[in-house]
Design a protein around this motif. Structure first.
Motif, PDB file in Angstrom:
ATOM      1  N   ASN A  89       1.113  38.226  62.656  1.00  0.00           N
ATOM      2  CA  ASN A  89       0.677  39.596  62.930  1.00  0.00           C
ATOM      3  C   ASN A  89       1.629  40.331  63.860  1.00  0.00           C
ATOM      4  N   HIS A  93      -1.762  42.078  67.142  1.00  0.00           N
ATOM      5  CA  HIS A  93      -2.990  41.456  67.656  1.00  0.00           C
ATOM      6  C   HIS A  93      -2.785  40.854  69.040  1.00  0.00           C
ATOM      7  N   LYS A 286      -0.879  34.936  66.029  1.00  0.00           N
ATOM      8  CA  LYS A 286      -0.383  35.856  67.052  1.00  0.00           C
ATOM      9  C   LYS A 286       1.000  35.401  67.498  1.00  0.00           C
ATOM     10  N   CYS A 329      -1.083  46.077  72.627  1.00  0.00           N
ATOM     11  CA  CYS A 329      -0.608  44.690  72.610  1.00  0.00           C
ATOM     12  C   CYS A 329      -1.063  43.972  73.881  1.00  0.00           C
ATOM     13  N   SER A 333      -3.806  40.649  74.405  1.00  0.00           N
ATOM     14  CA  SER A 333      -3.122  39.395  74.726  1.00  0.00           C
ATOM     15  C   SER A 333      -3.979  38.503  75.618  1.00  0.00           C
TER      16      SER A 333
END
Ligand code: MN
Ligand code: MN
Length: 463
Positions: A89, A93, A286, A329, A333
């Motif tokens: 991604n 993500h 991710k 982002c 995270s």
């Protein structure tokens, strides 16, 4: 009937197979070699770069087109490194990120260090990080670092590394003989050794040169350094030289269940954080990243510390290339602040809280909060994040526990967790329990080191 209502901290020795035990010892051998090689953050960055390239990572340059599965590193001024694998991604993500530090407490050589006194040549020092000063005297020290010369062509960096090759000389900070230590022995441990008395013995032989000076021993040292490295005394002004413990990492105990060595804090987390990333078999969903920084031991400030924009700049570059909003982002995270915690020590039970402190051999420790005096200075991970990590670790059969820093109001400490959390990244501390933390010789359990490796591997592929 098995009691599923109680939570029990269990040693990993009850469930480890012979195969896993062999794998654990083999992994610890690699780690010990890393400890001996990488005693400063610059050494560590060099080692990590070499191994990363062997594992298919290449240097990331701003503006590059990146694709899922691509592996990159970015070096910060030779003192920090970010390693990452682009996920399926991209940045959309968020990132599964671990953050550990490569610096360790040590004895730094001062800017104008060299002098002669009563027939001996010495270096003035300034200790780096939180140390018990008495632990650093009367033991062998190596010299490592860099001297930057100014030449007509520009700046030339010269690596200095004396003490780790067979036959190399070593250095020492002297301590007072017990016979004359009546006054010293009456002082507190804190005051017993004064920082200004921590001068390193480096020689005693006078130069035969007829150059005009009364400091012939200092002159011999400068002649030697000039011949060996091409440097003059002024070059110390642009140098970073440190004395680090000279002993090698080794197994501890009849059963070899522990590793003793210098700088487990925080190489015992940075090594598994990096090697778990190197060993990822499939492309993660991710993007997976480990950021290994400098300056944690003195507050994480500065251009190479975790508070530096170096990390944000790289993530910004990757987001731009990807069409992802930087803020989006960040908020998607998750960060494991990979740093050590204290292991319960049977020699000092009075400062520990035996229910809550981490125990050696019970696995990698999730530490919800650090800080001192009522959690001050802690980012305190959310219950939701603790649950997410519990789920991830349990699902993957990770040997893990929780940890805390001793009794409330006994002391305290911090990590880079708050600097990651301040960036709107969900963050929790996760690391290996250590005995004698910040001593020149620290001790960790191999089971916990191996558990950290497996934990980071599971985390990088977490959805
Ligand atoms: Mn640390
Ligand atoms: Mn530390």
């Amino acid at each position: 009937m098995e009691n599923k209502l109680f939570y029990d901290k269990k040693t990993g020795w009850h469930r480890i197979s012979d195969t896993d035990e062999a794998a654990m010892h083999a992994y610890a051998e690699g780690y010990k070699a890393f400890l001996d090689e990488a005693k400063t953050e610059r050494d560590a960055v060099k080692w990590l770069t070499t191994v990363a390239e062997e594992k298919g990572f290449s240097a990331y340059v701003r503006g590059m087109d990146v694709h899922p599965g691509d592996k990159y590193y970015k070096i910060n001024r030779d003192k920090g490194i970010i390693l990452f694998v682009i996920g399926r991604n991209g940045m959309k993500h968020g990132i599964n990120l671990s953050a550990a530090h490569l610096d360790a407490p040590r004895i730094d050589i001062r800017t104008i260090p060299l002098y002669e006194d009563n027939g001996m040549a010495l270096f003035k020092t300034h200790y780096y990080g939180g140390i018990k000063k008495y632990q650093w005297t009367a033991m062998p020290l190596e010299l490592r670092g860099v001297v930057c010369r100014v030449t007509d062509e520009g700046v030339q960096s010269i690596d200095v590394r004396i003490g780790d090759k067979p036959g190399d000389p070593l250095f020492v900070i002297s301590d007072l003989l017990i016979h004359l230590a009546t006054d010293q022995m009456g002082k507190t441990l804190h005051k017993g050794i004064s920082a200004e008395d921590m001068n390193v013995l480096i020689g005693s032989k006078p130069s035969k040169s007829d150059m005009e000076t009364s400091d012939k021993i200092k002159l011999w040292v400068m002649e030697f350094l000039n011949q060996e490295y091409g440097i003059t005394e002024e070059d110390f002004l642009s140098a970073e030289l440190s004395c680090v413990p000279a002993f090698k990492a080794c197994d501890i105990g009849f059963d070899r269940s522990f590793v003793g060595g210098y700088g487990h804090d925080d190489r015992v987390c940075s090594y598994p954080a990096a090697t778990a990333l190197f060993d990822l078999e499939d492309i993660p969903e991710k993007t997976a990243m480990t950021i290994l920084v400098d300056k944690e031991e003195i507050g994480s400030q500065g251009v190479t510390g975790m508070q530096s924009q170096f990390f944000d700049t790289l993530v910004g570059d990757l987001c731009r290339a990807d069409g992802t909003l930087f803020d989006e982002c960040m908020e998607r995270s998750t960060c494991l602040s990979a740093d050590v915690c204290n292991a319960f020590d049977p020699n000092y039970p009075s400062v520990s809280e035996k229910r809550n402190d981490a125990r050696a051999n019970c696995g990698v420790a999730l530490v919800k909060y650090t800080g001192s005096r009522g959690k001050s200075g802690s980012s305190d991970a959310t219950a939701e994040l603790m649950a997410k990590m519990r789920h991830c670790f349990n699902k993957n059969g990770i040997l893990w526990q929780t940890g805390q820093l001793g009794k409330v109001d006994q002391g305290g400490g911090g990590t880079v967790a708050m600097f990651m959390a301040n960036r709107n990244i969900d963050t929790v501390d996760c690391g290996v329990p250590v005995l004698c933390m910040h001593a020149p010789f620290e001790v960790i359990a191999k089971l916990d080191l191996f558990a950290a490796y497996n934990a980071f591997k599971a985390f990088y592929t977490m959805q």
